[in-house]
Scaffold this active site. Structure first.
Site, short mmCIF file in Angstrom:
data_model
loop_
_atom_site.label_atom_id
_atom_site.label_comp_id
_atom_site.label_asym_id
_atom_site.label_seq_id
_atom_site.Cartn_x
_atom_site.Cartn_y
_atom_site.Cartn_z
N HIS A 50 -8.21 -7.48 14.58
CA HIS A 50 -8.17 -6.63 13.38
C HIS A 50 -6.73 -6.23 13.05
CE1 HIS A 50 -9.56 -3.24 10.75
NE2 HIS A 50 -8.45 -2.69 11.20
N GLU A 51 -5.99 -5.80 14.06
CA GLU A 51 -4.60 -5.36 13.82
C GLU A 51 -3.72 -6.53 13.39
OE1 GLU A 51 -4.09 -2.30 13.54
OE2 GLU A 51 -5.99 -1.68 14.43
N HIS A 57 -4.12 -7.30 9.74
CA HIS A 57 -3.32 -6.45 8.84
C HIS A 57 -1.93 -7.07 8.65
CE1 HIS A 57 -5.82 -2.98 8.06
NE2 HIS A 57 -5.93 -2.63 9.33
N GLU A 94 -8.95 -2.33 5.14
CA GLU A 94 -9.76 -2.31 6.36
C GLU A 94 -10.81 -3.42 6.37
OE1 GLU A 94 -9.55 -0.45 9.31
OE2 GLU A 94 -7.62 -0.36 8.33
ZN LIG Z 1 -7.19 -1.21 10.27
#
Ligand SMILES: [Zn+2]
Length: 278
Positions: free
Chosen positions: A141-142, A145, A199
């Site tokens: 997830h990171e 980004h 997100e």
């Molecule tokens: Zn996030």
């Protein structure tokens, strides 16, 4: 008269500096959105690199950098499997100067700055007792980004506002309200909550990265269930969770996208995982 002049000057400045880009390819999860940028990747990455080394030097000085060799090894192994899968979304990421450190902070958090500079806090692993699949879900997830350059996009938005202020400042003699790029990048990566849109993109790309690396993408769901139950200081949910997409919506989306990338996980797992994404 003054107002018209100001409005024209402000919109001209925004137009000159602005550029629409698509930072990533769609992948199997199909993330596709044009992003408006006012600063180059090179500038953002350079500032990010500098801010990161300062933070890691500070962590070293305080004695909280990479203290437990076993945890560092574990985090590095997961990183090593995830990185080759990033090229599905952007081929240039293979050449990024990826780096990860474990910081002894009793907070359930992890982040990836622009250009691949990561940190995982010990509180994340300990408080939630994460499995490797769940840790890979957080890191995927990171990393997502960073691949989507969300920090660059957010800094661009801030600069847009500041530029309008800057012109007003020049006209009215208020002065420059600017802030160093490195601080801005660090601030949006570490402190400020992401938009729901960012997100969701990171969630979807994240499950695909994890699946391609041979980690069960469904772990993103159990991760968020654990997170909601007990990562906060008093045992409740952490305060940043409330700024994230509403919990139920997020779980629903993660379930759907984890199911979508299951074949990638199965293909990768049957090859032994580590060679996934090549
Ligand atoms: Zn996030």
């Amino acid at each position: 008269m003054m107002r018209t002049l100001f409005a024209a000057a402000a919109s001209a400045a925004l137009l000159w500096g602005c550029q629409s880009v698509e930072t990533t390819k769609e992948g199997a999860v199909g993330v596709d959105r044009q992003q408006r940028m006012m600063v180059s990747s090179e500038e953002v990455d350079a500032s990010s690199k500098k801010a990161y080394s300062q933070m890691m030097a500070e962590a070293q000085k305080k004695g909280v950098l990479d203290r437990d060799p076993a945890t560092v090894q574990r985090v590095q192994n997961i990183t090593k499997r995830l990185i080759p899968t990033t090229t599905v979304f952007r081929p240039d990421a293979a050449k990024w100067p990826w780096e990860v450190h474990v910081i002894s902070i009793d907070e359930a958090n992890a982040w990836c700055m622009p250009g691949g500079k990561m940190a995982v806090y010990t509180g994340l692993i300990q408080k939630l007792n994460l499995t490797d699949d769940e840790l890979a879900a957080v890191m995927g997830h990171e990393i997502a980004h960073a691949l989507r350059e969300h920090a660059r996009e957010r800094v661009s938005r801030q600069m847009g506002t500041q530029m309008a202020v800057g012109i007003a400042g020049a006209l009215f003699g208020i002065g420059n309200l600017g802030q160093g790029l490195g601080n801005m990048v660090a601030d949006v990566t570490l402190n400020l909550p992401n938009s729901r849109l960012h997100e969701t993109e990171a969630d979807r790309i994240g499950v695909e990265l994890a699946a391609r690396a041979g980690y069960d993408p469904r772990a993103a769901v159990t991760l968020w269930e654990k997170m909601a139950k007990g990562a906060g200081a008093g045992g409740g949910p952490p305060k940043w969770l409330s700024t994230h997409p509403s919990h139920e919506d997020r779980l629903k989306d993660l379930r759907e996208y984890a199911a979508k990338v299951m074949p990638l996980y199965q293909a990768s797992a049957s090859k032994g995982g580590a060679s996934a994404g090549k």
